[in-house]
Design a protein around this motif. Structure first.
Motif, PDB file in Angstrom:
ATOM      1  N   ALA A 433     -24.436 -39.788  -2.023  1.00 33.50           N
ATOM      2  CA  ALA A 433     -25.107 -40.400  -0.870  1.00 33.50           C
ATOM      3  C   ALA A 433     -24.753 -39.704   0.433  1.00 33.50           C
ATOM      4  N   GLN A 434     -23.955 -38.634   0.369  1.00 31.31           N
ATOM      5  CA  GLN A 434     -23.549 -37.886   1.566  1.00 31.31           C
ATOM      6  C   GLN A 434     -22.896 -38.810   2.591  1.00 31.31           C
ATOM      7  N   ALA A 435     -22.104 -39.742   2.090  1.00 23.85           N
ATOM      8  CA  ALA A 435     -21.485 -40.734   2.960  1.00 23.85           C
ATOM      9  C   ALA A 435     -20.122 -40.260   3.436  1.00 23.85           C
ATOM     10  N   THR A 436     -19.747 -40.710   4.620  1.00 18.99           N
ATOM     11  CA  THR A 436     -18.425 -40.433   5.190  1.00 18.99           C
ATOM     12  C   THR A 436     -17.595 -41.709   5.109  1.00 18.99           C
ATOM     13  N   PHE A 437     -16.390 -41.616   4.549  1.00 20.78           N
ATOM     14  CA  PHE A 437     -15.566 -42.798   4.330  1.00 20.78           C
ATOM     15  C   PHE A 437     -14.251 -42.673   5.080  1.00 20.78           C
ATOM     16  N   LYS A 438     -13.855 -43.770   5.749  1.00 21.44           N
ATOM     17  CA  LYS A 438     -12.579 -43.821   6.455  1.00 21.44           C
ATOM     18  C   LYS A 438     -11.802 -45.053   6.008  1.00 21.44           C
ATOM     19  N   ASN A 439     -10.552 -44.821   5.661  1.00 13.11           N
ATOM     20  CA  ASN A 439      -9.650 -45.923   5.304  1.00 13.11           C
ATOM     21  C   ASN A 439      -8.686 -46.118   6.474  1.00 13.11           C
ATOM     22  N   LEU A 440      -8.945 -47.131   7.284  1.00 16.90           N
ATOM     23  CA  LEU A 440      -8.138 -47.396   8.478  1.00 16.90           C
ATOM     24  C   LEU A 440      -7.141 -48.517   8.261  1.00 16.90           C
ATOM     25  N   VAL A 441      -6.885 -48.849   7.005  1.00 17.76           N
ATOM     26  CA  VAL A 441      -5.883 -49.874   6.737  1.00 17.76           C
ATOM     27  C   VAL A 441      -4.515 -49.288   7.057  1.00 17.76           C
ATOM     28  N   PRO A 442      -3.737 -49.916   7.925  1.00 11.33           N
ATOM     29  CA  PRO A 442      -2.430 -49.349   8.311  1.00 11.33           C
ATOM     30  C   PRO A 442      -1.478 -49.250   7.119  1.00 11.33           C
ATOM     31  N   ASP A 443      -0.656 -48.170   7.159  1.00 17.77           N
ATOM     32  CA  ASP A 443       0.330 -48.006   6.092  1.00 17.77           C
ATOM     33  C   ASP A 443       1.382 -49.109   6.106  1.00 17.77           C
ATOM     34  N   ASP A 444       1.687 -49.600   7.304  1.00 17.92           N
ATOM     35  CA  ASP A 444       2.743 -50.602   7.429  1.00 17.92           C
ATOM     36  C   ASP A 444       2.210 -52.027   7.438  1.00 17.92           C
ATOM     37  N   LEU A 445       0.971 -52.216   6.999  1.00 22.77           N
ATOM     38  CA  LEU A 445       0.400 -53.561   6.970  1.00 22.77           C
ATOM     39  C   LEU A 445       1.149 -54.422   5.959  1.00 22.77           C
ATOM     40  N   SER A 446       1.399 -55.649   6.330  1.00 17.56           N
ATOM     41  CA  SER A 446       2.107 -56.549   5.424  1.00 17.56           C
ATOM     42  C   SER A 446       1.358 -56.693   4.108  1.00 17.56           C
ATOM     43  N   ALA A 447       2.118 -56.905   3.044  1.00 21.33           N
ATOM     44  CA  ALA A 447       1.499 -57.066   1.728  1.00 21.33           C
ATOM     45  C   ALA A 447       0.723 -58.384   1.665  1.00 21.33           C
ATOM     46  N   VAL A 448      -0.283 -58.399   0.811  1.00 16.34           N
ATOM     47  CA  VAL A 448      -1.052 -59.613   0.598  1.00 16.34           C
ATOM     48  C   VAL A 448      -0.710 -60.171  -0.773  1.00 16.34           C
ATOM     49  N   ASN A 449      -0.940 -61.452  -0.935  1.00 21.01           N
ATOM     50  CA  ASN A 449      -0.710 -62.116  -2.215  1.00 21.01           C
ATOM     51  C   ASN A 449      -2.042 -62.180  -2.946  1.00 21.01           C
ATOM     52  N   ALA A 450      -2.260 -61.290  -3.915  1.00 22.27           N
ATOM     53  CA  ALA A 450      -3.585 -61.181  -4.523  1.00 22.27           C
ATOM     54  C   ALA A 450      -3.489 -60.609  -5.922  1.00 22.27           C
ATOM     55  N   ASP A 451      -4.632 -60.692  -6.636  1.00 22.83           N
ATOM     56  CA  ASP A 451      -4.810 -60.073  -7.940  1.00 22.83           C
ATOM     57  C   ASP A 451      -5.352 -58.672  -7.700  1.00 22.83           C
ATOM     58  N   THR A 452      -4.606 -57.662  -8.079  1.00 24.71           N
ATOM     59  CA  THR A 452      -4.973 -56.279  -7.762  1.00 24.71           C
ATOM     60  C   THR A 452      -6.343 -55.917  -8.323  1.00 24.71           C
ATOM     61  N   THR A 453      -6.577 -56.254  -9.581  1.00 19.73           N
ATOM     62  CA  THR A 453      -7.852 -55.896 -10.210  1.00 19.73           C
ATOM     63  C   THR A 453      -9.025 -56.573  -9.511  1.00 19.73           C
ATOM     64  N   GLN A 454      -8.887 -57.856  -9.261  1.00 18.07           N
ATOM     65  CA  GLN A 454      -9.991 -58.574  -8.628  1.00 18.07           C
ATOM     66  C   GLN A 454     -10.206 -58.099  -7.191  1.00 18.07           C
ATOM     67  N   LEU A 455      -9.125 -57.796  -6.490  1.00 18.18           N
ATOM     68  CA  LEU A 455      -9.253 -57.305  -5.113  1.00 18.18           C
ATOM     69  C   LEU A 455      -9.897 -55.923  -5.098  1.00 18.18           C
ATOM     70  N   TRP A 456      -9.502 -55.085  -6.073  1.00 18.45           N
ATOM     71  CA  TRP A 456     -10.173 -53.771  -6.223  1.00 18.45           C
ATOM     72  C   TRP A 456     -11.666 -53.972  -6.423  1.00 18.45           C
ATOM     73  N   ARG A 457     -11.995 -55.004  -7.169  1.00 15.57           N
ATOM     74  CA  ARG A 457     -13.409 -55.272  -7.451  1.00 15.57           C
ATOM     75  C   ARG A 457     -14.175 -55.650  -6.181  1.00 15.57           C
ATOM     76  N   VAL A 458     -13.542 -56.430  -5.297  1.00 17.91           N
ATOM     77  CA  VAL A 458     -14.192 -56.817  -4.036  1.00 17.91           C
ATOM     78  C   VAL A 458     -14.510 -55.583  -3.200  1.00 17.91           C
TER      79      VAL A 458
END
Length: 595
Positions: A433-458
């Protein structure tokens, strides 16, 4: 000043005046008839006096009585004319003055100065008794007689000279109180009549409104799409509407009430459901979405959903149950078909993926780097196959979430790593799709309490949806931050352009969660945007996206995102407008210390 109550009072007054005139006309007929008979008896008596007591007989009395009779007959004839019907008050005065004024004139002609107190009293009492309306007419008739008496006596100097002033004042005092009592009785009777009339009018109006309301609700009852019922505590139907008869396969509501006299055994496939129904109502007085299998009149089985409540009297005693019945057979069949579809799909997908994963892992166990493909590619293939297998397994859990809740395996999750994994899996699609992607999630962001697989799916679903529903060359940005309730300052109706004008700390997102801090994630694109009316239903089941003509999916991805985020205790939404791209946002709870 005009106001509804004023208009209503004028209308009621007009109707009351019509009723009072009609009452006056109706009462005049018997009153005049009685007076005619009375005058006739007087004439007969005077004729007898002329025969048996000629010395005491005065012919003027006979003429006076004849004049009275003639006046009364004239009133009787005028009652049947248009004038008499239009002016009943004039007939009343003619009737009254025929009995009083004509007698006064007759006495004056005979040079008799006696006051006809008895005749007046009888006349005033008769008209007050027989015609107790329009007290002002009574007062006018009385004043007319008095004025006539005073005028005649002043001209002829009869009774005024015969009686002493004290005696004359006594006559007038008697006349005053007699007339006052008659007029008060008429006034009070008419007041009571007017009150009763207004009450009757209000009652009639209430009955009319009740009939209209009854007709309206009867129409609703008869034409409702859902079944409506009333049933006794011992299990008999009291009332049923045509829709309930159709649901139960009966020809008429009467057949429902006649046939189902033991709901527990005749209706429910599982008789225990009746006791469960009664127990639910006993606990909360109402029951909703009570689903059961039932027997129809032809013996076939269907699914119904009941919504009912208990109706009690003022003392709290149970009278009956009433509620709605909906045929949900098609919905149940659709759910069963969907369940079979999910199981079949999971089985058909799981087996080949599991088989390929076994082959890849066998390659992975070989030593050295001399395998048919680079080991890095093999590791990526294994990782992707494992991810696909987890997704297939979670598909059943997603479907089970509709029935009993989504199962999560939560742990402390590095959000940036999840975003990177999702972006890596979608890299071929983004390149295409010739798309440009940026991941601006900070490296030092606090961890979240989540299901990794399901969150990956979102993240995977939100990114892939943006790619599918926009033109090539899309710019995609994923970001995340911690927000607090104090930072929520703009509402959900804000457009993307409005938000971009504000600093990030001034964002107000539509979050109703009461916790102080949450992770706020966004997946933002600069694509075609979404219409506001589409935003409202974008996360509903089987909605195929805001550019559905570009998609052949079933419309499950955003719905599953909502299910997953909701299971985590967060919320999800979209902020967009046509031509301005879209911001898909969701919130996640922070991981607690030690978890």
């Amino acid at each position: 000043m005009n106001y509804p109550g004023h208009k209503k009072s004028i209308e009621e007054l007009t109707v009351y005046e019509e009723w009072r005139n009609r009452f006056l006309r109706d009462r005049l007929r018997p009153a005049v008839g009685i007076a005619i008979f009375f005058a006739f008896t007087i004439i007969v008596y005077l004729l007898g006096e002329a025969i048996f007591a000629p010395r005491e007989f005065k012919i003027v009395y006979l003429y006076t009585s004849a004049a009275v009779e003639l006046g009364l007959l004239t009133c009787l004839l005028l009652q049947k004319t248009a004038i008499g019907k239009r002016y009943p008050g004039l007939l009343f005065l003619g009737f009254s003055w025929s009995l009083t004024v004509l007698v006064q004139i007759g006495l004056a002609a005979a040079k008799v100065g006696d006051l006809p107190i008895l005749t007046w009293s009888l006349a005033f009492l008769t008209q007050a008794t027989l015609i107790p309306v329009r007290w002002r007419l009574h007062l006018i008739s009385q004043l007319g007689v008095l004025c006539c008496h005073i005028g005649i006596n002043l001209v002829l100097n009869l009774s005024l000279a015969r009686y002493t002033a004290f005696r004359l004042s006594g006559f007038y005092l008697y006349l005053f109180w007699f007339c006052l009592i008659c007029d008060l009785s008429v006034y009070w009777y008419e007041s009571l009549q007017r009150t009763e009339f207004s009450t009757k009018r209000e009652l009639e109006s209430a009955y009319q409104q009740l009939e209209v309301a009854e007709a309206k609700y009867r129409s609703i009852f008869e034409n409702a799409g859902e079944g409506i019922f009333q049933s006794t505590p011992d299990g008999r139907y009291i009332t049923a509407n045509p829709a309930l008869a159709r649901i139960y396969g009966c020809d008429s509501p009467e057949e429902v009430t006649a046939k189902f006299t033991d709901i527990e055994r005749q209706l429910y496939v599982d008789p225990v459901r009746r006791n469960q129904f009664l127990r639910s109502i006993a606990e909360s007085t109402t029951v909703s979405d009570f689903e059961s299998k039932i027997y129809r009149c032809d013996g076939s089985i269907v699914w119904i959903s009941e919504k009912a409540r208990a109706v009690r009297d003022s003392s709290g005693s149970l009278l009956y149950y009433e509620g709605l019945v909906e045929d949900i057979t098609q919905r149940k069949q659709a759910q069963e078909s969907q369940r079979l579809f999910i199981h079949a799909l999971s089985h058909d997908l799981r087996n080949p993926v599991a088989g390929m994963l076994m082959v890849l892992k066998n390659w992975q166990t070989k030593t050295g780097d001399s395998i048919a493909i680079p080991r890095s590619v093999l590791d990526r293939m294994i990782q992707g196959s494992e991810q696909q297998l987890r997704l297939i397994n979670s598909l059943l859990e997603i479907h089970a979430g509709e029935l009993g809740g989504l199962f999560l395996h939560c742990d402390r999750v590095d959000l940036r790593a999840v975003v990177e994994a999702a972006a890596a899996d979608l890299e071929p699609l983004m390149n295409e799709a010739q798309a440009t992607f940026k991941n601006l999630v900070p490296d030092d962001l606090s961890a979240v309490n989540a299901d990794t697989t399901q969150l990956w799916r979102v993240f995977s679903n939100l990114i892939s949806n943006a790619l599918k529903h926009n033109m090539p060359g899309l710019n995609l940005t994923v970001s995340a931050q911690i927000i607090t309730a104090k930072q929520i300052k703009i509402n959900q109706s804000k457009t993307k352009q409005d938000i971009e004008k504000l600093p990030i700390t001034d964002y107000q997102f539509p979050i109703t969660n009461s916790r102080n801090s949450m992770i706020y994630c966004t997946v933002e694109d600069d694509g075609v945007g979404i219409l506001p009316e589409h935003c409202e239903h974008l996360f509903d089941l089987y909605v195929r996206g805001y550019q559905s003509r570009h998609s052949v999916g079933l419309g499950l991805s955003l719905y599953l995102c909502r299910q997953i985020i909701g299971a985590h205790g967060g919320e999800i939404g979209v902020i967009s407008s046509p031509g301005a791209g879209a911001i898909f946002w969701f919130t996640l709870p922070l991981a607690q210390n030690g978890s």
